[in-house]
Design an enzyme around this catalytic site. Structure first.
Site, short mmCIF file in Angstrom:
data_model
loop_
_atom_site.label_atom_id
_atom_site.label_comp_id
_atom_site.label_asym_id
_atom_site.label_seq_id
_atom_site.Cartn_x
_atom_site.Cartn_y
_atom_site.Cartn_z
N SER A 1 -22.63 24.25 -26.34
CA SER A 1 -22.56 24.42 -27.70
C SER A 1 -20.80 24.71 -28.59
O SER A 1 -21.27 25.98 -27.95
CB SER A 1 -24.46 25.21 -28.10
OG SER A 1 -24.27 25.23 -29.51
N TYR B 1 -28.56 33.10 -26.42
CA TYR B 1 -28.34 31.34 -26.11
C TYR B 1 -26.93 31.39 -27.01
O TYR B 1 -26.12 30.56 -26.10
CB TYR B 1 -28.67 30.42 -27.85
CG TYR B 1 -28.84 29.62 -27.83
CD1 TYR B 1 -29.76 28.67 -27.26
CD2 TYR B 1 -27.90 28.93 -28.07
CE1 TYR B 1 -29.31 27.22 -27.03
CE2 TYR B 1 -27.75 27.73 -28.17
CZ TYR B 1 -27.99 26.57 -28.09
OH TYR B 1 -27.90 25.18 -28.19
#
Length: 274
Positions: free
Chosen positions: A155, A168
Site C-alpha cells: 500500500s 497499518y
C-alpha cells in the site's frame, strides 16, 4: 493457469478472483496475450484456490464463478491452516502459477491508548506474517518446477507513516521491505516476486475512511490493472500511476514539512471490527 488468492471473499481479492476466473488464459507466462490480446482471444477460466475468513461469502463466490475452484475458509494468521490448504491445492490441481497474498486489515490505532494494543498485534499478524504464511508452503514446489509468481499486496500507506494509522503503515512498510528481500533471495530460482502498491481502491475497507480519497479506483478496474502488471512480471508497481507520483513526492518531502502537512490529515476510525 492456476492462481491461489487470499482475502478472496471481498474487495480486491474478490475482484481478482472474478477477473482470473473469467480471463485466466488471456495472460500467459510472458504476459504477451495480456498486453496484446483481442476480443477473439480464446478464454479458459483459471483454476483458483480462494482463501478467506468469511466462509459463507467464500462459498457463495465459488458457486458464482465459471470453472472449478477450491474454497479454503481460514485465517492467514494460522500458518498450519495455510500449509494444509496449499498441500490440498497442489495435490488436486498442481503447483499454482501465481500466488497472491492479498489478505489485509486496517483500523485506526493510537499507541498511547492501551485498548488499541490488540489491534496493533492483529494488523501486524495478518498483514505481515499472513503474507509469509501464504508464500511459504508454495516456494519449494515452485523452485522444483523452476517457475511461478508470488504477488504481495502492499500500500502507499507503507511509503510514509500516516498519523492514526501506525499499525497499518508499519505493516505495509514491512511488507514492501519483505517482498524486496524475497525477490532478491529467489532471483535465480525462476520465481518472480511482484510488489503491488495500491492507492485508494473502492472496497469495504476504504468505505470506512471519513476523508477524501484521491484517484479512487473501482475494485474491478484495479483487478484488471493488477493482472496486467503481474503478467508482465513487473517487480514493483504503484497503481494507479497518479498515486505513484504522489508516492515519489512523499519520499522526497523533508521530515519537518511532512510533519506539518500531515499533522491534520484525516484518520481512519479506531475500534473497527477486525
Amino acid at each position: 493457469m492456476r492462481v491461489f488468492i487470499t482475502g478472496a471473499s471481498s474487495g480486491i481479492g474478490e475482484a481478482l478472483a472474478r477477473h482470473y476466473a473469467a480471463n485466466g488464459a488471456q495472460y500467459d507466462t510472458l504476459g504477451i496475450l495480456g498486453i496484446l490480446g483481442t476480443p477473439d482471444t480464446p478464454v479458459t477460466p483459471a483454476t483458483l484456490g480462494l482463501a478467506a475468513r468469511r466462509q459463507r461469502r467464500l462459498f457463495d463466490l465459488v458457486a458464482e464463478l465459471p470453472g472449478v475452484h477450491a474454497p479454503y475458509p481460514l485465517d492467514v494468521a494460522d500458518a498450519p491452516a495455510l500449509e494444509a490448504a496449499a498441500g490440498d491445492f497442489i495435490a488436486r490441481f498442481g503447483c499454482p502459477d501465481i500466488v497472491i497474498a492479498n489478505a489485509g486489515i486496517s483500523v485506526g490505532t493510537l499507541t498511547g491508548e492501551a485498548e488499541d494494543l490488540p489491534a496493533f498485534r492483529r494488523v501486524l499478524e495478518t498483514n505481515v506474517l499472513g503474507m509469509v504464511h501464504t508464500f511459504a508452503p508454495f516456494i519449494q514446489a515452485m523452485q522444483a518446477r523452476g517457475s511461478g509468481t508470488l504477488v504481495g499486496i502492499a500500500s502507499v500507506a507503507g511509503i510514509r507513516g500516516l498519523p492514526g494509522a501506525g499499525a497499518y503503515s508499519a505493516s505495509k512498510a514491512a511488507v514492501i521491505a519483505y517482498l524486496e528481500a524475497l525477490r532478491v533471495e529467489l532471483r535465480s530460482s525462476g520465481i518472480k516476486v511482484v510488489t503491488l502498491t495500491p492507492g485508494y481502491i473502492a472496497t469495504p475497507m476504504t468505505a470506512k475512511n471519513p476523508y477524501p480519497m484521491p484517484f479512487l479506483l473501482p475494485a474491478d478496474v484495479a483487478a484488471r490493472r493488477f493482472a496486467r502488471t503481474i503478467a508482465r512480471g513487473t517487480r514493483y508497481a504503484v497503481i494507479p500511476w497518479q498515486m505513484g507520483l504522489v508516492a515519489k513526492l512523499l519520499r522526497l518531502l523533508p521530515n519537518p514539512l511532512f510533519d506539518v502537512l500531515f499533522a491534520r490529515a484525516g484518520r481512519k476510525p479506531r475500534g473497527l471490527d477486525l
